[in-house]
Design an enzyme around this catalytic site. Sequence first.
Site, PDB file in Angstrom:
ATOM      1  N   GLY A   1       0.841  -1.195   0.000  1.00 40.05           N
ATOM      2  CA  GLY A   1       0.000   0.000   0.000  1.00 40.05           C
ATOM      3  C   GLY A   1       0.872   1.238   0.000  1.00 40.05           C
ATOM      4  O   GLY A   1       1.388   1.632   1.043  1.00 40.05           O
TER       5      GLY A   1
ATOM      6  N   ASN B   1      -6.407   1.662   9.212  1.00 41.01           N
ATOM      7  CA  ASN B   1      -7.404   2.072  10.201  1.00 41.01           C
ATOM      8  C   ASN B   1      -8.451   0.981  10.410  1.00 41.01           C
ATOM      9  O   ASN B   1      -9.651   1.230  10.340  1.00 41.01           O
ATOM     10  CB  ASN B   1      -8.085   3.371   9.762  1.00 41.01           C
ATOM     11  CG  ASN B   1      -7.188   4.571   9.956  1.00 41.01           C
ATOM     12  OD1 ASN B   1      -6.357   4.600  10.867  1.00 41.01           O
ATOM     13  ND2 ASN B   1      -7.337   5.571   9.103  1.00 41.01           N
TER      14      ASN B   1
ATOM     15  N   HIS C   1      -8.356   7.840  19.926  1.00 39.16           N
ATOM     16  CA  HIS C   1      -7.623   9.042  19.506  1.00 39.16           C
ATOM     17  C   HIS C   1      -8.420   9.809  18.455  1.00 39.16           C
ATOM     18  O   HIS C   1      -8.587  11.028  18.533  1.00 39.16           O
ATOM     19  CB  HIS C   1      -6.253   8.619  18.954  1.00 39.16           C
ATOM     20  CG  HIS C   1      -5.542   9.668  18.155  1.00 39.16           C
ATOM     21  ND1 HIS C   1      -5.845   9.944  16.832  1.00 39.16           N
ATOM     22  CD2 HIS C   1      -4.519  10.498  18.480  1.00 39.16           C
ATOM     23  CE1 HIS C   1      -5.058  10.884  16.384  1.00 39.16           C
ATOM     24  NE2 HIS C   1      -4.252  11.247  17.365  1.00 39.16           N
ATOM     25  N   ASN C   2      -8.939   9.100  17.457  1.00 44.02           N
ATOM     26  CA  ASN C   2      -9.675   9.771  16.399  1.00 44.02           C
ATOM     27  C   ASN C   2     -11.025  10.280  16.877  1.00 44.02           C
ATOM     28  O   ASN C   2     -11.509  11.309  16.399  1.00 44.02           O
ATOM     29  CB  ASN C   2      -9.855   8.834  15.203  1.00 44.02           C
ATOM     30  CG  ASN C   2      -8.608   8.755  14.339  1.00 44.02           C
ATOM     31  OD1 ASN C   2      -7.502   8.931  14.837  1.00 44.02           O
ATOM     32  ND2 ASN C   2      -8.779   8.490  13.063  1.00 44.02           N
TER      33      ASN C   2
END
Length: 307
Positions: free
Chosen positions: A7, A87, A169-170
């Site tokens: 990726g 994610n 966190h997000n």
Amino acid sequence: MEIGLIGLGKMGGNMAERIRRGGHTVVGFDRSPESARDVASLEELVGALTAPRTVWVMVPSGGPTHQTITALAEVLSEGDLVIDGGNSKYTDDAKHAELLAAKGISFVDAGVSGGVWGLKNGYALMVGGAPDDVARVQPIFDALKPEGEGGFVHAGSTVGAGHFAKMVHNGIEYGMMQAYAEGYELMAASPLLDNVAETFKSWQQGTVIRSWLLDLAVLALESDPDLSKLRGYAEDSGEGRWTVEAAIDNAVPMPVITAALFARFASRQDDSPAMKMVAALRNQFGGHAVEAAGAVSAAQAISPDAS
């Protein structure tokens, strides 16, 4: 050490470069032939690495990650190790670890934060997995993280701990962004302020709300002082939803993050069905005025730019 990286998008490509700058060997693979890939297939990637191999997966969460890890389970060997740095939802990690463990392959999950600035500033890393597995790839984490003591945590020895920490966190990020956004809107609406952008900039020093997000807000306002080049539409990457789901599962009150997530949903509605019902109810019980679909609102009639 050497590592395969799958990726090579905005994040993955910059991460590969930072790892190389740290003195390590990276063999990169991406499905796109237009990418800066070193090999053209997973088989070539595995063949280019010395056993025991380490492969970092940096592809979109969900289906693409699951498909990649499933394919790796077929081409890697016992003693190899896979890191999922995307994610992914933390609940997926146990499934992927079990899939790989059946072939004798270790698994580590890594939540990564840093965005397009990570190449220069380093990436904050939140890692989950067995201590021996994490220690084995610590040189790679050290190359990616910011300089200094912070920026890395082995969040837990159970796989999923890293992605859970990144999810929270997000979620916090959602709430902070929403607070800055609401403050901006209020100041822009008030006739008292002559310079909203400079007010934001003044907050960068000596205030309790200074942060990197504030710095980014200042950069955005410097390039577009009234944000007229943008549409007020915000997607969510998934972690905000998962944070709220985890809060429900654990009976933890989370009103700020939940409201910030719902605000993003509202941003995607050109004409809110819920507010149509509110308008209809106000008209029914109080005879309050309503506007026909497509009509220009009073605010827009006063200020055509209000949209």
